[in-house]
Design a protein around this motif. Structure first.
Motif: not given
Length: 408
Positions: A19-25, A27-46
């Motif tokens: 959670l903390i690492l996600g907040l940091i990334v 907040y400081f990098s919108k472009e990278v943060g938007l691309k990381l949604e795939i990790l969350g979706k992968a977990f939910i689908q698992l």
């Protein structure tokens, strides 16, 4: 081996780190943060891939474990009665808190974009909802992950196996082995949770930021106050009445509540929650029926949220509600908050329908969508707490709860 185990972080700490690492990334990098949604979706689908293969045998074994239809009928009646009473109390509580705090009373809104509502404002057809519980094609229902039809079919399979007595033993043995395999799959999937949380939080912070939260901060604050009163006042009173160690229950399920909070998905914790409640001392025959049913009929967080939201919108648009209108709202929500899990964007659908009934504009619902991400975190987490407590309450009433003081 002992040294390695000593330094292993538990699931809760791993999720907090993600959670903390996600907040940091985010907040400081919108472009990278938007691309990381795939990790969350992968977990939910698992997690989602194992829910149906887990719930169906649980229901079947739960019914066969009861041995008689009288117990099944008794447990079902107690379960639905408990859900109705508790959610009604929470609806009234949410309205009272919202009225006392005058949430939204000093807020002025201009033009609001309603395009985000899409085609949600269709209401709920209760006849269609009732028929949807009876699966015309159980394979299709399983493929779509619809819990109520699966529970319905599972009850009939369990009753059939019970009537076959000794002839059913090979099938029951298969389901028992299958269930153990599914719990092992759940362990593998949940080990990915911290990464999934990291992806979800990075994406959410990057997409929504904190501006929307600040603009509707009072509503979010009052809603979370209502969640807190429910979790730390109402639920402890229920636990005290039934002599349930509520504090210990929260301790045993705390990491799963946190997981649900960060992923905004009750399903993320459901498979592990079933196992935790069994370790806590609840009989599998009760857990396997009450918990999956609660995920459709006992949405405590949604009940609180919708009642607060209705009063908020009435205050924002300066629409004084009479006692008769409030009674109508309570009656509507008592009916409409049941079976929400089977309706896409269910909370918004119910909110729109209730708002329309008392003459509130759809623009207000669109306004609340701006902070729905933040509120949904607490809403989902409270659902998990409420269903955990409900399962133990029903088990206690059936003398099927034997508290296990050792957390193994």
């Amino acid at each position: 081996m002992a040294a390695k185990k000593k330094f292993k972080l538990n699931l809760g700490l791993q999720v907090i780190i993600g959670l903390i690492l996600g907040l940091i990334v985010g907040y400081f990098s919108k472009e990278v943060g938007l691309k990381l949604e795939i990790l969350g979706k992968a977990f939910i689908q698992l997690i989602q891939m194992v829910i149906v293969p887990l719930v169906f045998p649980l229901i079947v074994l739960g019914i066969t474990g009861m041995h008689d239809t009288k117990k099944l009928g008794r447990v079902a009646f107690k379960t639905l009665l408990y859900f109705e009473i508790v959610t009604t109390v929470l609806i009234i509580l949410g309205i009272l808190i919202a009225k006392v705090t005058n949430v939204g009373g000093h807020m002025h809104v201009g033009a609001v974009d309603t395009s985000s509502l899409g085609n949600l404002a269709k209401g709920i057809d209760f006849g269609e909802f009732f028929l949807s519980i009876i699966p015309s094609n159980i394979v299709e229902a399983m493929a779509q992950g619809k819990l109520l039809p699966i529970i319905f079919f599972g009850i009939f399979v369990g009753l059939a196996l019970t009537s076959l007595e000794d002839k059913a033993k090979p099938v029951i043995t298969f389901f028992e082995a299958w269930l153990q395999a599914m719990f092992k799959v759940v362990e593998y999937a949940v080990s990915f949770a911290p990464v999934g949380v990291f992806g979800f939080i990075s994406f959410s912070v990057a997409k929504y930021g904190i501006g929307s939260l600040l603009s509707l901060g009072q509503f979010v604050g009052i809603t979370y106050l209502s969640f807190a009163i429910t979790a730390f006042v109402v639920f402890p009173i229920i636990a005290l009445i039934f002599r349930i160690p509520y504090k210990e229950l929260l301790k045993r399920t705390g990491d799963l509540i946190l997981l649900t909070f960060t992923t905004r998905s009750s399903e993320a914790s459901m498979p592990l929650l079933i196992h935790r409640l069994e370790k806590f001392g609840v009989s599998r025959s009760v857990t396997s029926f009450v918990l999956p049913t609660g995920y459709s009929f006992n949405l405590d967080g949604a009940s609180i949220y919708i009642s607060v939201a209705i009063i908020f919108l009435a205050n924002v648009y300066n629409l004084p509600l009479s006692l008769e209108q409030i009674v109508v709202i309570i009656g509507l929500l008592m009916l409409m908050t049941k079976g929400l899990a089977g309706v896409p964007s269910a909370v918004i659908v119910v909110l729109l329908a209730a708002a329309k009934e008392i003459g509130l504009p759809a623009e207000g619902v669109a306004l609340l969508l701006a902070v729905d991400f933040f509120v949904d975190m607490g809403r989902s987490a409270l659902n998990v707490v409420g269903n955990s407590l409900a399962t133990v309450v029903i088990a206690k009433s059936e003398k099927s709860f034997h508290f296990n003081a050792e957390d193994k």
